[in-house]
Design an enzyme around this catalytic site. Structure first.
Site, mmCIF file in Angstrom:
data_model
loop_
_atom_site.group_PDB
_atom_site.id
_atom_site.type_symbol
_atom_site.label_atom_id
_atom_site.label_comp_id
_atom_site.label_asym_id
_atom_site.label_seq_id
_atom_site.Cartn_x
_atom_site.Cartn_y
_atom_site.Cartn_z
ATOM 1 N N THR A 74 1.694 2.216 7.346
ATOM 2 C CA THR A 74 0.654 2.882 8.109
ATOM 3 C C THR A 74 -0.663 2.123 7.937
ATOM 4 O O THR A 74 -0.702 1.021 7.364
ATOM 5 C CB THR A 74 0.538 4.364 7.693
ATOM 6 O OG1 THR A 74 -0.332 5.048 8.595
ATOM 7 C CG2 THR A 74 0.047 4.511 6.262
ATOM 8 N N LYS A 78 -0.250 -2.468 9.450
ATOM 9 C CA LYS A 78 0.837 -2.665 10.413
ATOM 10 C C LYS A 78 0.885 -4.088 10.971
ATOM 11 O O LYS A 78 1.973 -4.648 11.151
ATOM 12 C CB LYS A 78 0.735 -1.636 11.536
ATOM 13 C CG LYS A 78 1.026 -0.228 11.038
ATOM 14 C CD LYS A 78 1.008 0.803 12.139
ATOM 15 C CE LYS A 78 1.309 2.184 11.566
ATOM 16 N NZ LYS A 78 1.361 3.226 12.601
ATOM 17 N N ASN A 99 5.919 -1.005 11.784
ATOM 18 C CA ASN A 99 5.748 0.148 10.902
ATOM 19 C C ASN A 99 6.969 0.383 10.018
ATOM 20 O O ASN A 99 7.025 1.361 9.288
ATOM 21 C CB ASN A 99 5.402 1.414 11.692
ATOM 22 C CG ASN A 99 6.604 2.064 12.355
ATOM 23 O OD1 ASN A 99 7.505 1.380 12.857
ATOM 24 N ND2 ASN A 99 6.620 3.384 12.399
ATOM 25 N N ALA A 228 -2.673 10.508 18.056
ATOM 26 C CA ALA A 228 -1.788 9.844 17.105
ATOM 27 C C ALA A 228 -2.111 10.279 15.677
ATOM 28 O O ALA A 228 -1.280 10.130 14.782
ATOM 29 C CB ALA A 228 -1.900 8.329 17.232
#
Length: 281
Positions: A74, A78, A99, A228
């Site tokens: 995370t 990434k 990820n 997100a």
């Protein structure tokens, strides 16, 4: 309902970590014990707080852990995760980020990116089909690039990218344009005309004093607003959008609907229904 039994670990327990910075918002250590228990898998999932710029050094040590099967990645690692991998899936290459990292028997690393798949599947379950839609995406980092690639693959008609780092948005648009010539791609400074879906894929909203990533009052009536960010579960952006009568999609479905793909990447085969039913509230 009987309370779930605490997992029992032993010398055969397989290890998985989510790495990031910060890590307090990460849900995987809370979600995965119940999923592993439902699947009968002897495994544990924890977090590792690795500061920006230290991923490469950390991977040197992690490669030596024999019972470490893989990592989820995370913010802010990434893009770096793709760089340290020995091979990568086409969707990770399209996103310019990864990820997931899997340790192979020969010690090499394979990368994949499933954030975008989870995001798109979450939208579809919500009743929003991205195909043919005009989309505005704020944030073109790791999660944003993955969502952008998945939206292009899902057949959106137009995708406009906004980022505080304008060149990063331009690079992402150019990379995707090469792979998806049928999508009208652009880097913009503000909400584009005709937007039907507006997405926050930036970190704005993780902290109470964060500014809104964009003002939903500038969107047309009926525009879907999606997040997100997963913690808090309802961000200030979603609260504001809902107050304006706009349909909203929180960040959690992006994780929930990618979990079956995460497990399969690590060689743990399960059906979607079993995984979704096991996820705690």
């Amino acid at each position: 309902m009987q309370p779930a039994l605490a997992p029992t670990y032993d010398g055969s327990t397989r290890l998985f970590f989510t790495i990031g910075h910060p890590v307090g918002q990460i849900r995987m250590p809370r979600v995965m014990p119940a999923v592993f228990q439902a699947l009968g898998v002897n495994a544990a999932w924890l977090t590792l707080d690795i500061a920006p710029g230290e991923l490469t050094a950390a991977m040197t040590g992690l490669r030596r852990i024999r019972n470490l099967d893989g990592l989820s990645i995370t913010i802010p690692h990434k893009q770096g995760a793709l760089a340290v991998a020995d091979r990568a899936s086409n969707r990770a290459k399209a996103a310019g980020a990864a990820n997931l990292l899997r340790f192979e028997p020969d010690g090499s690393l394979t990368a994949d990116m499933v954030d975008g798949i989870g995001f798109v599947e979450g939208l579809r379950v919500r009743g929003f089909e991205p195909a043919g839609k005009r989309v505005w995406l704020v944030g073109s980092g790791g999660a944003g690039s993955a969502i952008a690639a998945a939206l292009c693959e899902a057949g959106v008609s137009a995708l406009a990218l906004t980022d505080l780092d304008r060149p990063r948005a331009e690079r992402a648009a150019a990379r995707l344009a090469d792979l998806y010539p049928g999508v009208a791609l652009s880097a913009v400074a503000a909400v584009p005309d005709g937007c039907e879906l507006a997405i926050n894929a930036s970190p704005c909203g993780m902290y109470e004093d964060d500014p809104l990533p964009f003002d939903p009052a500038r969107l047309a009536p009926g525009t879907m607003v999606a997040e997100a960010v997963m913690k808090p579960p309802v961000t200030a952006l979603l609260e504001r959008a809902a107050a304006l009568g706009l349909p909203v999609q929180p960040g959690r479905p992006m994780l929930d609907h990618q979990l079956v793909h995460v497990l399969r990447f690590f060689g743990i085969h399960a059906d979607t229904g079993t995984v979704l039913r096991a996820i705690p509230d």
